[in-house]
Design a protein around this motif. Structure first.
Motif, PDB file in Angstrom:
ATOM      1  N   PHE A 183      -7.196   2.314  -0.484  1.00  0.00           N
ATOM      2  CA  PHE A 183      -6.950   3.585  -0.702  1.00  0.00           C
ATOM      3  C   PHE A 183      -5.221   3.994  -1.292  1.00  0.00           C
ATOM      4  O   PHE A 183      -4.991   4.990  -1.307  1.00  0.00           O
ATOM      5  N   GLY A 184      -4.497   2.569  -1.897  1.00  0.00           N
ATOM      6  CA  GLY A 184      -2.761   3.069  -2.099  1.00  0.00           C
ATOM      7  C   GLY A 184      -2.997   3.161  -3.256  1.00  0.00           C
ATOM      8  O   GLY A 184      -2.085   3.041  -4.254  1.00  0.00           O
ATOM      9  N   THR A 185      -4.478   3.413  -4.177  1.00  0.00           N
ATOM     10  CA  THR A 185      -4.602   3.891  -5.246  1.00  0.00           C
ATOM     11  C   THR A 185      -5.440   4.580  -6.254  1.00  0.00           C
ATOM     12  O   THR A 185      -6.804   3.891  -5.334  1.00  0.00           O
TER      13      THR A 185
ATOM     14  N   GLY B 200      -5.711   9.289   9.664  1.00  0.00           N
ATOM     15  CA  GLY B 200      -4.973   8.847   8.291  1.00  0.00           C
ATOM     16  C   GLY B 200      -4.693   8.851   7.881  1.00  0.00           C
ATOM     17  O   GLY B 200      -3.632  10.350   8.130  1.00  0.00           O
ATOM     18  N   GLY B 201      -4.895   8.758   5.953  1.00  0.00           N
ATOM     19  CA  GLY B 201      -3.452   9.028   5.003  1.00  0.00           C
ATOM     20  C   GLY B 201      -4.566  11.080   4.845  1.00  0.00           C
ATOM     21  O   GLY B 201      -4.203  11.781   3.816  1.00  0.00           O
ATOM     22  N   ASN B 202      -5.230  11.650   6.243  1.00  0.00           N
ATOM     23  CA  ASN B 202      -5.678  12.725   5.208  1.00  0.00           C
ATOM     24  C   ASN B 202      -4.717  14.722   5.317  1.00  0.00           C
ATOM     25  O   ASN B 202      -5.416  15.210   4.698  1.00  0.00           O
TER      26      ASN B 202
ATOM     27  N   GLY C 254     -16.794   2.844  13.544  1.00  0.00           N
ATOM     28  CA  GLY C 254     -15.440   1.367  14.008  1.00  0.00           C
ATOM     29  C   GLY C 254     -14.195   1.909  12.840  1.00  0.00           C
ATOM     30  O   GLY C 254     -13.989   3.112  12.672  1.00  0.00           O
ATOM     31  N   TYR C 255     -13.461   1.131  13.167  1.00  0.00           N
ATOM     32  CA  TYR C 255     -11.471   1.841  13.541  1.00  0.00           C
ATOM     33  C   TYR C 255     -11.939   1.732  11.820  1.00  0.00           C
ATOM     34  O   TYR C 255     -12.096   0.979  10.388  1.00  0.00           O
ATOM     35  N   ILE C 256     -10.872   2.749  11.502  1.00  0.00           N
ATOM     36  CA  ILE C 256     -10.981   2.824   9.782  1.00  0.00           C
ATOM     37  C   ILE C 256      -9.986   2.827   8.990  1.00  0.00           C
ATOM     38  O   ILE C 256     -10.140   2.516   8.065  1.00  0.00           O
TER      39      ILE C 256
ATOM     40  N   ARG D 207      -7.940  12.895  -1.084  1.00  0.00           N
ATOM     41  CA  ARG D 207      -8.532  11.779  -0.553  1.00  0.00           C
ATOM     42  C   ARG D 207      -9.270  10.956  -1.041  1.00  0.00           C
ATOM     43  O   ARG D 207     -10.171  10.428  -0.665  1.00  0.00           O
ATOM     44  N   ILE D 208      -8.078   9.906  -1.351  1.00  0.00           N
ATOM     45  CA  ILE D 208      -8.395   8.505  -1.681  1.00  0.00           C
ATOM     46  C   ILE D 208      -8.062   8.261   0.187  1.00  0.00           C
ATOM     47  O   ILE D 208      -7.123   7.496  -0.477  1.00  0.00           O
ATOM     48  N   ASN D 209      -9.441   8.324   0.872  1.00  0.00           N
ATOM     49  CA  ASN D 209      -9.072   7.128   2.565  1.00  0.00           C
ATOM     50  C   ASN D 209     -10.297   7.392   2.723  1.00  0.00           C
ATOM     51  O   ASN D 209     -11.100   8.026   1.732  1.00  0.00           O
TER      52      ASN D 209
HETATM   53  C1  LIG Z   1      -4.307  -8.435   6.283  1.00  0.00           C
HETATM   54  C2  LIG Z   1      -3.458  -7.302   7.152  1.00  0.00           C
HETATM   55  C3  LIG Z   1      -3.327  -7.188   8.932  1.00  0.00           C
HETATM   56  C4  LIG Z   1      -3.394  -5.715   9.635  1.00  0.00           C
HETATM   57  N1  LIG Z   1      -3.359  -5.817  10.672  1.00  0.00           N
HETATM   58  C5  LIG Z   1      -3.871  -5.204  11.096  1.00  0.00           C
HETATM   59  C6  LIG Z   1      -3.494  -5.200  12.205  1.00  0.00           C
HETATM   60  O1  LIG Z   1      -2.659  -5.848  12.833  1.00  0.00           O
HETATM   61  N2  LIG Z   1      -3.604  -3.902  13.563  1.00  0.00           N
HETATM   62  C7  LIG Z   1      -4.624  -2.620  12.933  1.00  0.00           C
HETATM   63  O2  LIG Z   1      -4.385  -1.551  13.392  1.00  0.00           O
HETATM   64  N3  LIG Z   1      -4.028  -2.577  11.465  1.00  0.00           N
HETATM   65  C8  LIG Z   1      -4.437  -4.109  10.354  1.00  0.00           C
HETATM   66  N4  LIG Z   1      -5.031  -4.064   9.224  1.00  0.00           N
HETATM   67  C9  LIG Z   1      -5.289  -2.591   8.668  1.00  0.00           C
HETATM   68  C10 LIG Z   1      -4.212  -1.279   8.223  1.00  0.00           C
HETATM   69  O3  LIG Z   1      -3.693  -0.497   9.621  1.00  0.00           O
HETATM   70  C11 LIG Z   1      -4.982  -0.494   6.825  1.00  0.00           C
HETATM   71  O4  LIG Z   1      -4.913  -2.115   6.101  1.00  0.00           O
HETATM   72  C12 LIG Z   1      -3.453   0.365   6.848  1.00  0.00           C
HETATM   73  O5  LIG Z   1      -4.069   1.156   5.976  1.00  0.00           O
HETATM   74  C13 LIG Z   1      -2.171  -0.537   6.135  1.00  0.00           C
HETATM   75  O6  LIG Z   1      -1.273   0.837   6.087  1.00  0.00           O
HETATM   76  P1  LIG Z   1      -0.481   0.403   4.447  1.00  0.00           P
HETATM   77  O7  LIG Z   1       0.236   1.592   4.829  1.00  0.00           O
HETATM   78  O8  LIG Z   1       0.037  -1.283   4.281  1.00  0.00           O
HETATM   79  O9  LIG Z   1      -1.756   0.629   3.442  1.00  0.00           O
HETATM   80  P2  LIG Z   1      -1.840   1.988   2.346  1.00  0.00           P
HETATM   81  O10 LIG Z   1      -2.677   0.876   1.611  1.00  0.00           O
HETATM   82  O11 LIG Z   1      -0.728   2.216   1.606  1.00  0.00           O
HETATM   83  O12 LIG Z   1      -2.330   2.842   2.394  1.00  0.00           O
HETATM   84  C14 LIG Z   1      -3.697   3.276   3.875  1.00  0.00           C
HETATM   85  C15 LIG Z   1      -3.991   4.338   3.536  1.00  0.00           C
HETATM   86  O13 LIG Z   1      -3.083   4.803   4.590  1.00  0.00           O
HETATM   87  C16 LIG Z   1      -2.424   6.507   4.078  1.00  0.00           C
HETATM   88  N5  LIG Z   1      -1.452   6.401   3.577  1.00  0.00           N
HETATM   89  C17 LIG Z   1      -0.044   5.785   3.399  1.00  0.00           C
HETATM   90  N6  LIG Z   1       1.116   5.355   3.265  1.00  0.00           N
HETATM   91  C18 LIG Z   1       0.977   6.616   4.473  1.00  0.00           C
HETATM   92  C19 LIG Z   1       2.045   7.753   4.490  1.00  0.00           C
HETATM   93  N7  LIG Z   1       3.423   7.350   4.706  1.00  0.00           N
HETATM   94  N8  LIG Z   1       1.487   9.123   4.688  1.00  0.00           N
HETATM   95  C20 LIG Z   1       0.408   9.427   4.806  1.00  0.00           C
HETATM   96  N9  LIG Z   1      -0.927   8.507   4.139  1.00  0.00           N
HETATM   97  C21 LIG Z   1      -0.433   7.278   4.324  1.00  0.00           C
HETATM   98  C22 LIG Z   1      -3.328   6.437   2.061  1.00  0.00           C
HETATM   99  O14 LIG Z   1      -4.251   7.911   2.635  1.00  0.00           O
HETATM  100  C23 LIG Z   1      -3.796   5.126   2.260  1.00  0.00           C
HETATM  101  O15 LIG Z   1      -5.347   6.029   3.205  1.00  0.00           O
HETATM  102  C24 LIG Z   1      -4.832  -4.955   8.545  1.00  0.00           C
HETATM  103  C25 LIG Z   1      -4.379  -5.128   7.170  1.00  0.00           C
HETATM  104  C26 LIG Z   1      -4.839  -6.341   6.220  1.00  0.00           C
HETATM  105  C27 LIG Z   1      -4.892  -6.400   5.250  1.00  0.00           C
END
Ligand SMILES: Cc1cc2nc3c(=O)[nH]c(=O)nc-3n(C[C@H](O)[C@H](O)[C@H](O)COP(=O)(O)OP(=O)(O)OC[C@H]3O[C@@H](n4cnc5c(N)ncnc54)[C@H](O)[C@@H]3O)c2cc1C
Length: 458
Positions: free
Chosen positions: A78-80, A190-192, A411-413, A449-451
């Protein structure tokens, strides 16, 4: 986007504006899951809040969807998105710890590695993810499960306030005192609802922990699961523990002749008095013979990076998730059927407890809709070779189908796949209707909406 709009954006921001044809485009469009191959219209690498505001306003004017990127770990990517404007916060990683109030401000591009590094210096921590490269942003906004969940709740339960750029480009701070409905929605929605540029969290005294991993034979897994299920219900909250399946990587603490074999594991993190750790871990050691273990005292950031080597950037990912009220015999049977077939060393299934402090918070106090579950289970398919996609995805889907009758529908989003759209309402759970109303208030045109998308209420 046409050339004039791109030039306008460039004139407004200090960060990089990267478009198709630019040298860095292919690198900048990549996210953590190598299966994702999207071609955004523009990637804006923000340096500050002003850049974020400019990006959101330009996306509005040009009619582009905003894809918000924090740490880039979203499994569905969802980051792209194709033709979107990516608001990439990866360069916004400032952190300020205030030891006097035991709070921290962390910008939206921080990873948990950044965060734990900064707070550890003060002997402080809060619940974060178990891999150091995951972003704090996406993880917190969806919930936030980690080693400290039983003691301090979900990551989002520790949020004090958040700075947010809304869909119309305006900037607000959300907290219990200001824009409290938005603050409610951010915690689980989430990022909604907007781009969170900075998060303020409560911190707790955690510095050194005793923890690590114990490996057991697959044949003993049902015994280990039963012990875990019984013990975790009332175990002290300083105990973080989760069950996992794991193919043994070639690590020195595992006998050489067992490298590559499949095991079940308990991953442990004790934040109480170190001298109590042996007694606290005894039920697991007594459950079955421990084949190998790497358990001992270590800094808290160490346990949060212990498994990083198993999940480097660039793997193929396909995950599914369920909430579970109890590990019934039916559920254990399903785990015993599919767990031992875990197809790759990177793949795993984790059964995380979300009892303890998570359940101190009222079910409707935040948008997180599943506080009545005892576990969040993730079936995390991760493998390096795209040629293996079909077999690995099949394993995840079959495992999920077997668990479904013994689980909640949702399930956990943060662990859900992008083909989970039929479960969106169930994934958000009991607070979904209220989330839809607030989506209509804060993002009526569904620009974000990319979420795991919440459609605005009519
Ligand atoms: C290897 C791995 C390990 C993980 N371990 C855990 C864990 O231990 N516990 C857990 O709970 N989850 C875990 N996750 C799941 C994780 O919570 C989700 O993948 C989460 O979306 C990652 O956040 P990100 O900012 O890195 O992702 P991104 O891909 O950057 O963003 C994910 C979503 O979050 C939203 N978002 C991101 N940044 C923002 C922002 N600044 N403001 C508003 N919206 C934003 C976007 O809408 C996007 O849809 C893991 C995932 C992976 C791949």
């Amino acid at each position: 986007m046409n050339e004039k709009a791109i030039a306008d954006l460039k004139s407004q921001v200090r960060g990089d504006v990267i478009t198709p044809g630019d040298k860095g485009y292919d690198g900048a469009r990549k996210v953590y899951n190598a299966m994702i191959d999207k071609r955004p219209a523009v990637i804006l690498r923000c340096t500050d809040v002003a850049d974020v505001i400019a990006g959101v306003e330009v996306a509005n004017r040009e009619g582009l969807a905003d894809a918000i990127r924090g740490g880039g770990h979203s499994v569905p990517g969802f980051g792209t998105a194709d033709d979107a404007l990516v608001v990439d916060l990866g360069r916004m990683r400032g952190i300020r710890v205030d030891p006097a109030s035991r709070t921290v401000w962390a910008e939206g591009g921080c990873t948990w590695g950044d965060f734990n590094h900064a707070t550890y210096a003060f002997g402080l921590a809060t619940t974060g993810g178990i891999i150091s490269t995951t972003g704090i942003a996406g993880l917190t906004l969806g919930g936030g499960i980690g080693h400290l969940t039983r003691g301090f709740g979900l990551s989002m339960d520790n949020l004090v306030s958040a700075d947010v750029v809304l869909a119309d480009g305006s900037f607000v701070t959300a907290s219990d005192q200001h824009n409290s409905d938005l603050f409610w929605a951010l915690r689980g929605g989430g990022g909604n609802f907007g781009v969170v540029t900075s998060f303020q969290y409560r911190l707790h005294e955690v510095k050194e922990i005793v923890g690590g991993v114990m490996l057991f034979e697959v044949e003993d897994a049902a015994k280990v699961m039963r012990t875990y299920n019984k013990y975790i219900t009332g175990a002290p909250r300083e105990l973080g523990a989760f069950f996992a399946w794991q193919i043994a990587p070639p690590l020195p603490f595992i006998p050489k002749d067992r490298h590559g074999d499949t095991f079940c594991a308990m991953v442990l993190c004790w934040t109480g008095r170190p001298e109590q750790a042996d007694k606290i871990f005894a039920p697991f050691r007594d459950a079955a013979r421990v084949v190998a273990e790497f358990v001992g005292p270590m800094p808290y950031p160490a346990i949060n990076s212990m498994f990083d080597g198993l999940v480097p950037s660039g793997l193929q990912h396909y995950w599914k998730a369920v909430f579970v009220r109890d590990l019934t015999e039916g559920a254990i049977e399903a785990h015993m059927k599919f767990g031992p077939k875990v197809p790759a060393v990177n793949s795993t299934v984790h059964i995380y407890p979300i009892n303890g402090a998570v359940q101190d918070v009222a079910p409707d106090a935040t948008a997180f809709g599943h506080r009545d579950a005892k576990y969040a289970t993730v079936i995390a398919g991760m493998w390096p070779d795209p040629a293996q996609n079909e077999a690995n995805i099949r394993w995840v889907k079959d495992y999920y189908a077997a668990l479904a009758p013994h689980s909640e529908k949702g399930g956990y989003i943060n662990f859900a796949a992008d083909d989970d759209t039929d479960r969106v309402a169930a994934n958000f759970g009991r607070n979904f209707d209220q989330l839809r109303k607030l989506k209509a208030k804060y993002d009526p045109d569904n620009r974000f909406r990319i979420n795991q998308n919440i459609m605005p209420a009519p």
